[in-house]
Design a protein around this motif. Structure first.
Motif, PDB file in Angstrom:
ATOM      1  N   ARG A  84       0.839  -1.197   0.000  1.00 34.06           N
ATOM      2  CA  ARG A  84       0.000   0.000   0.000  1.00 34.06           C
ATOM      3  C   ARG A  84       0.874   1.247   0.000  1.00 34.06           C
ATOM      4  N   SER A  85       0.298   2.311  -0.469  1.00 32.87           N
ATOM      5  CA  SER A  85       1.010   3.581  -0.557  1.00 32.87           C
ATOM      6  C   SER A  85       0.807   4.359   0.737  1.00 32.87           C
ATOM      7  N   ARG A  86       1.877   4.504   1.520  1.00 29.39           N
ATOM      8  CA  ARG A  86       1.783   5.181   2.813  1.00 29.39           C
ATOM      9  C   ARG A  86       2.725   6.376   2.854  1.00 29.39           C
ATOM     10  N   PRO A  87       2.248   7.516   3.382  1.00 29.14           N
ATOM     11  CA  PRO A  87       3.145   8.662   3.534  1.00 29.14           C
ATOM     12  C   PRO A  87       4.347   8.273   4.395  1.00 29.14           C
ATOM     13  N   GLY A  88       5.497   8.749   4.015  1.00 28.23           N
ATOM     14  CA  GLY A  88       6.698   8.497   4.800  1.00 28.23           C
ATOM     15  C   GLY A  88       7.525   7.328   4.317  1.00 28.23           C
ATOM     16  N   ASP A 128       3.224   6.251  -7.966  1.00 23.71           N
ATOM     17  CA  ASP A 128       2.146   6.413  -6.983  1.00 23.71           C
ATOM     18  C   ASP A 128       2.707   6.680  -5.590  1.00 23.71           C
ATOM     19  N   LEU A 129       3.793   5.996  -5.250  1.00 22.16           N
ATOM     20  CA  LEU A 129       4.420   6.210  -3.946  1.00 22.16           C
ATOM     21  C   LEU A 129       5.037   7.599  -3.866  1.00 22.16           C
ATOM     22  N   ALA A 130       5.616   8.050  -4.962  1.00 20.61           N
ATOM     23  CA  ALA A 130       6.216   9.385  -4.982  1.00 20.61           C
ATOM     24  C   ALA A 130       5.147  10.462  -4.794  1.00 20.61           C
ATOM     25  N   PHE A 131       3.993  10.305  -5.465  1.00 23.80           N
ATOM     26  CA  PHE A 131       2.925  11.299  -5.329  1.00 23.80           C
ATOM     27  C   PHE A 131       2.331  11.285  -3.924  1.00 23.80           C
ATOM     28  N   THR A 132       2.214  10.096  -3.327  1.00 25.16           N
ATOM     29  CA  THR A 132       1.737  10.018  -1.945  1.00 25.16           C
ATOM     30  C   THR A 132       2.667  10.780  -1.022  1.00 25.16           C
ATOM     31  N   ILE A 194      -2.172   8.979  14.461  1.00 22.87           N
ATOM     32  CA  ILE A 194      -2.165  10.049  13.456  1.00 22.87           C
ATOM     33  C   ILE A 194      -0.764  10.204  12.861  1.00 22.87           C
ATOM     34  N   ALA A 195       0.246  10.214  13.721  1.00 31.50           N
ATOM     35  CA  ALA A 195       1.625  10.407  13.257  1.00 31.50           C
ATOM     36  C   ALA A 195       2.089   9.241  12.393  1.00 31.50           C
ATOM     37  N   GLU A 196       1.711   8.024  12.764  1.00 27.74           N
ATOM     38  CA  GLU A 196       2.104   6.855  11.962  1.00 27.74           C
ATOM     39  C   GLU A 196       1.443   6.900  10.590  1.00 27.74           C
ATOM     40  N   GLU A 197       0.159   7.245  10.553  1.00 27.83           N
ATOM     41  CA  GLU A 197      -0.555   7.289   9.276  1.00 27.83           C
ATOM     42  C   GLU A 197      -0.027   8.404   8.376  1.00 27.83           C
ATOM     43  N   ALA A 198       0.484   9.473   8.994  1.00 23.71           N
ATOM     44  CA  ALA A 198       1.028  10.591   8.216  1.00 23.71           C
ATOM     45  C   ALA A 198       2.481  10.370   7.815  1.00 23.71           C
ATOM     46  N   GLY A 199       3.096   9.301   8.338  1.00 20.56           N
ATOM     47  CA  GLY A 199       4.487   9.025   7.998  1.00 20.56           C
ATOM     48  C   GLY A 199       5.492   9.805   8.815  1.00 20.56           C
ATOM     49  N   TRP A 200       5.058  10.350   9.957  1.00 21.89           N
ATOM     50  CA  TRP A 200       5.977  11.134  10.797  1.00 21.89           C
ATOM     51  C   TRP A 200       6.739  10.260  11.775  1.00 21.89           C
TER      52      TRP A 200
END
Length: 201
Positions: A84-88, A128-132, A194-200
């Motif tokens: 899946r495409s995940r931020p971070g 797709d990963l780059a755009f995410t 929230i931080a994990e889902e945002a890739g922080w």
């Protein structure tokens, strides 16, 4: 000939990768496993050119496995796969010295092309990963707040965080409160999610 080690936790997918790559004349799969430790062991013993790794291996994530391979078998270049495409993830892959990051639904020809590019010393990131990554929200946390939240995500109490960072307990609680306000979290657990889902994290 590109000699490869494959690490993937799903037996059916792993066997499919081996069968697919073995049909191509320029690939040789020298080891396939579900364990990051076995991937590193195979890297040390067999000296493959490329490691194809799922980001969710059983005993260590693929990012950590890539980083370990970079340190212990620097000639083995890593291509990470994610379902899946995940931020971070792009940042994490770069920090782990991976040369490639692809989605697991990539076509066989697309995956083979990505591996060949990495073997030639190029970097490959699925668009797709780059755009995410580009569309991900900017991390609003300061470096200290990030440190506090990382330790909280590891299950440490406020007292333990204070001891680790050499801070007063009141300062740690203030950091946690500011984190919640900044990212709109209800509590510490919600802030971590929230931080994990945002890739922080």
């Amino acid at each position: 000939m590109i000699r490869m080690v494959i690490g993937d936790p799903a037996p059916l997918f792993r066997c499919g990768l081996v069968a697919m790559l073995d049909q191509m004349s320029d690939f040789e799969v020298v080891a396939a496993t579900d364990s990051a430790k076995d991937v590193v062991r195979a890297g040390l013993e067999l000296r493959p050119d490329v490691a194809l790794l799922d980001v969710d291996l059983l005993d260590m994530d693929g990012f950590a496995a890539s980083d370990t391979l970079h340190d212990e078998v620097p000639e083995c270049l890593s291509v990470l796969m994610t379902a899946r495409s995940r931020p971070g993830d792009v940042r994490r892959a770069a920090a782990a010295h991976a040369q490639g990051l692809v989605l697991k639904d990539t076509s066989p020809d697309g995956l083979a092309a990505a591996i060949r590019k990495v073997a030639r010393g190029q970097r490959v990131v699925d668009p797709d990963l780059a755009f995410t990554e580009l569309s991900a929200a900017e991390n609003p946390l300061t470096d200290r707040e990030h440190e506090v939240l990382v330790l909280a995500s590891e299950g440490k109490s406020a007292d333990q965080i204070a001891e680790t960072l050499l801070l007063a307990i009141g300062t740690v609680r203030n950091h946690l409160s500011r984190i919640n306000r900044k990212i709109g979290a209800r509590n510490r657990v919600h802030a971590i999610r929230i931080a994990e889902e945002a890739g922080w994290l």
